[in-house]
Design a protein around this motif. Structure first.
Motif, mmCIF file in Angstrom:
data_model
loop_
_atom_site.group_PDB
_atom_site.id
_atom_site.type_symbol
_atom_site.label_atom_id
_atom_site.label_comp_id
_atom_site.label_asym_id
_atom_site.label_seq_id
_atom_site.Cartn_x
_atom_site.Cartn_y
_atom_site.Cartn_z
ATOM 1 N N THR A 133 0.869 -1.180 0.000
ATOM 2 C CA THR A 133 0.000 0.000 0.000
ATOM 3 C C THR A 133 0.899 1.222 0.000
ATOM 4 N N HIS A 134 0.544 2.183 -0.842
ATOM 5 C CA HIS A 134 1.398 3.370 -0.976
ATOM 6 C C HIS A 134 0.548 4.625 -1.002
ATOM 7 N N ASP A 135 1.005 5.607 -0.293
ATOM 8 C CA ASP A 135 0.355 6.906 -0.192
ATOM 9 C C ASP A 135 0.828 7.761 -1.365
ATOM 10 N N ALA A 136 -0.087 8.147 -2.243
ATOM 11 C CA ALA A 136 0.287 8.932 -3.425
ATOM 12 C C ALA A 136 0.922 10.264 -3.066
ATOM 13 N N ALA A 137 0.770 10.701 -1.835
ATOM 14 C CA ALA A 137 1.382 11.956 -1.397
ATOM 15 C C ALA A 137 2.878 11.792 -1.134
ATOM 16 N N ARG A 138 3.419 10.608 -1.386
ATOM 17 C CA ARG A 138 4.862 10.347 -1.235
ATOM 18 C C ARG A 138 5.451 9.967 -2.604
ATOM 19 N N PRO A 139 5.600 10.945 -3.502
ATOM 20 C CA PRO A 139 6.042 10.633 -4.860
ATOM 21 C C PRO A 139 7.537 10.361 -4.991
ATOM 22 N N CYS A 140 8.312 10.609 -3.959
ATOM 23 C CA CYS A 140 9.771 10.507 -4.079
ATOM 24 C C CYS A 140 10.339 9.194 -3.551
ATOM 25 N N VAL A 141 9.492 8.180 -3.380
ATOM 26 C CA VAL A 141 9.980 6.903 -2.873
ATOM 27 C C VAL A 141 11.013 6.327 -3.844
ATOM 28 N N LYS A 142 12.042 5.722 -3.298
ATOM 29 C CA LYS A 142 13.105 5.127 -4.114
ATOM 30 C C LYS A 142 12.787 3.668 -4.406
ATOM 31 N N ALA A 143 12.987 3.266 -5.644
ATOM 32 C CA ALA A 143 12.746 1.875 -6.037
ATOM 33 C C ALA A 143 13.590 0.923 -5.199
ATOM 34 N N SER A 144 14.799 1.335 -4.862
ATOM 35 C CA SER A 144 15.673 0.465 -4.060
ATOM 36 C C SER A 144 15.110 0.249 -2.653
ATOM 37 N N ASP A 145 14.425 1.253 -2.108
ATOM 38 C CA ASP A 145 13.805 1.088 -0.790
ATOM 39 C C ASP A 145 12.597 0.155 -0.875
ATOM 40 N N VAL A 146 11.825 0.269 -1.947
ATOM 41 C CA VAL A 146 10.685 -0.633 -2.144
ATOM 42 C C VAL A 146 11.196 -2.069 -2.262
ATOM 43 N N ALA A 147 12.260 -2.259 -3.019
ATOM 44 C CA ALA A 147 12.846 -3.595 -3.183
ATOM 45 C C ALA A 147 13.341 -4.144 -1.845
ATOM 46 N N LYS A 186 6.259 18.342 27.502
ATOM 47 C CA LYS A 186 7.466 17.556 27.739
ATOM 48 C C LYS A 186 8.158 17.273 26.419
ATOM 49 N N THR A 187 9.396 16.869 26.531
ATOM 50 C CA THR A 187 10.175 16.444 25.381
ATOM 51 C C THR A 187 10.144 14.916 25.343
ATOM 52 N N ILE A 188 9.849 14.371 24.176
ATOM 53 C CA ILE A 188 9.767 12.924 23.997
ATOM 54 C C ILE A 188 11.134 12.416 23.544
ATOM 55 N N PRO A 189 11.710 11.458 24.256
ATOM 56 C CA PRO A 189 12.994 10.903 23.807
ATOM 57 C C PRO A 189 12.859 10.309 22.406
ATOM 58 N N ARG A 190 13.774 10.631 21.520
ATOM 59 C CA ARG A 190 13.649 10.213 20.124
ATOM 60 C C ARG A 190 14.437 8.950 19.794
ATOM 61 N N ASP A 191 15.168 8.406 20.745
ATOM 62 C CA ASP A 191 16.065 7.300 20.438
ATOM 63 C C ASP A 191 15.353 6.052 19.906
ATOM 64 N N LYS A 192 14.063 5.891 20.178
ATOM 65 C CA LYS A 192 13.324 4.733 19.666
ATOM 66 C C LYS A 192 12.152 5.142 18.778
ATOM 67 N N LEU A 193 12.139 6.384 18.317
ATOM 68 C CA LEU A 193 11.050 6.872 17.467
ATOM 69 C C LEU A 193 11.417 6.773 15.987
ATOM 70 N N TRP A 194 10.442 6.349 15.215
ATOM 71 C CA TRP A 194 10.585 6.261 13.767
ATOM 72 C C TRP A 194 9.387 6.962 13.135
ATOM 73 N N ALA A 195 9.608 7.620 12.016
ATOM 74 C CA ALA A 195 8.525 8.226 11.243
ATOM 75 C C ALA A 195 8.094 7.225 10.173
ATOM 76 N N ALA A 196 6.829 6.813 10.241
ATOM 77 C CA ALA A 196 6.306 5.832 9.296
ATOM 78 C C ALA A 196 6.178 6.434 7.909
ATOM 79 N N GLN A 197 6.437 5.601 6.913
ATOM 80 C CA GLN A 197 6.297 5.987 5.519
ATOM 81 C C GLN A 197 5.477 4.925 4.799
ATOM 82 N N THR A 198 5.329 5.095 3.515
ATOM 83 C CA THR A 198 4.803 4.058 2.645
ATOM 84 C C THR A 198 5.809 3.872 1.531
ATOM 85 N N PRO A 199 5.795 2.703 0.902
ATOM 86 C CA PRO A 199 4.805 1.667 1.015
ATOM 87 C C PRO A 199 4.904 0.866 2.312
ATOM 88 N N GLN A 200 3.789 0.175 2.564
ATOM 89 C CA GLN A 200 3.708 -0.772 3.661
ATOM 90 C C GLN A 200 3.316 -2.106 3.034
#
Length: 151
Positions: free
Chosen positions: A23-37, A71-85
């Motif tokens: 599943t891919h969000d069309a609002a993310r047009p810059c996805v790299k083919a190598s990342d999808v692979a 408060k400040t949220i520790p970022r050491d275990k945070l990830w920003a989700a992308q697509t595709p999924q």
């Protein structure tokens, strides 16, 4: 809703329950083919679902009721989700149908159903185009890639 769109797409795709779907969000047009692979390879090798994501590099602040920094949220275990999924059709369809929670992506529905999708590191250039400035950045990414730079 996003969940309805994904369910409808799967329903009319003719895919079987054991097939994989991206599943891919069309609002993310810059996805790299190598990342999808990389995502597909991981899911096929491990037989588990996963998403592209990037580690959070910004300092994250949580707002309090007064609109100030709570408060400040520790970022050491945070990830920003992308697509595709990437998930198997059967479990994804069931997860999207059974959740009463508002889910903003397929991984959220899978999590509510008890799954723990894998985080596959993607690229920061796979950002969501939601504001006018984002469109200018996307154009810059495409121009840079057209010039031969792999960003």
């Amino acid at each position: 809703s996003r969940a309805d769109s994904i369910r409808n797409g799967i329903t009319y795709s003719g895919l079987s329950a054991n097939d994989w779907v991206l599943t891919h969000d069309a609002a993310r047009p810059c996805v790299k083919a190598s990342d999808v692979a990389k995502l597909i390879d991981y899911c096929l090798k491990t037989d588990e679902g996963g998403i592209l994501a990037v580690p959070v590099s910004d300092t994250i602040k949580q707002q309090n009721a007064a609109g100030k920094i709570g408060k400040t949220i520790p970022r050491d275990k945070l990830w920003a989700a992308q697509t595709p999924q990437c998930f198997k059709v059967g479990p994804l369809t069931k997860a999207l149908s059974n959740t009463e929670a508002v889910v903003t992506d397929e991984a959220s529905a899978m999590e509510v159903s008890g799954f723990k999708p894998a985080l596959i590191e993607g690229s920061s250039t796979n950002f969501k185009v939601t504001r006018p400035a984002d469109l200018a950045l996307a154009r810059a990414v495409f121009r840079t890639r057209a010039a031969g730079d792999d960003i």
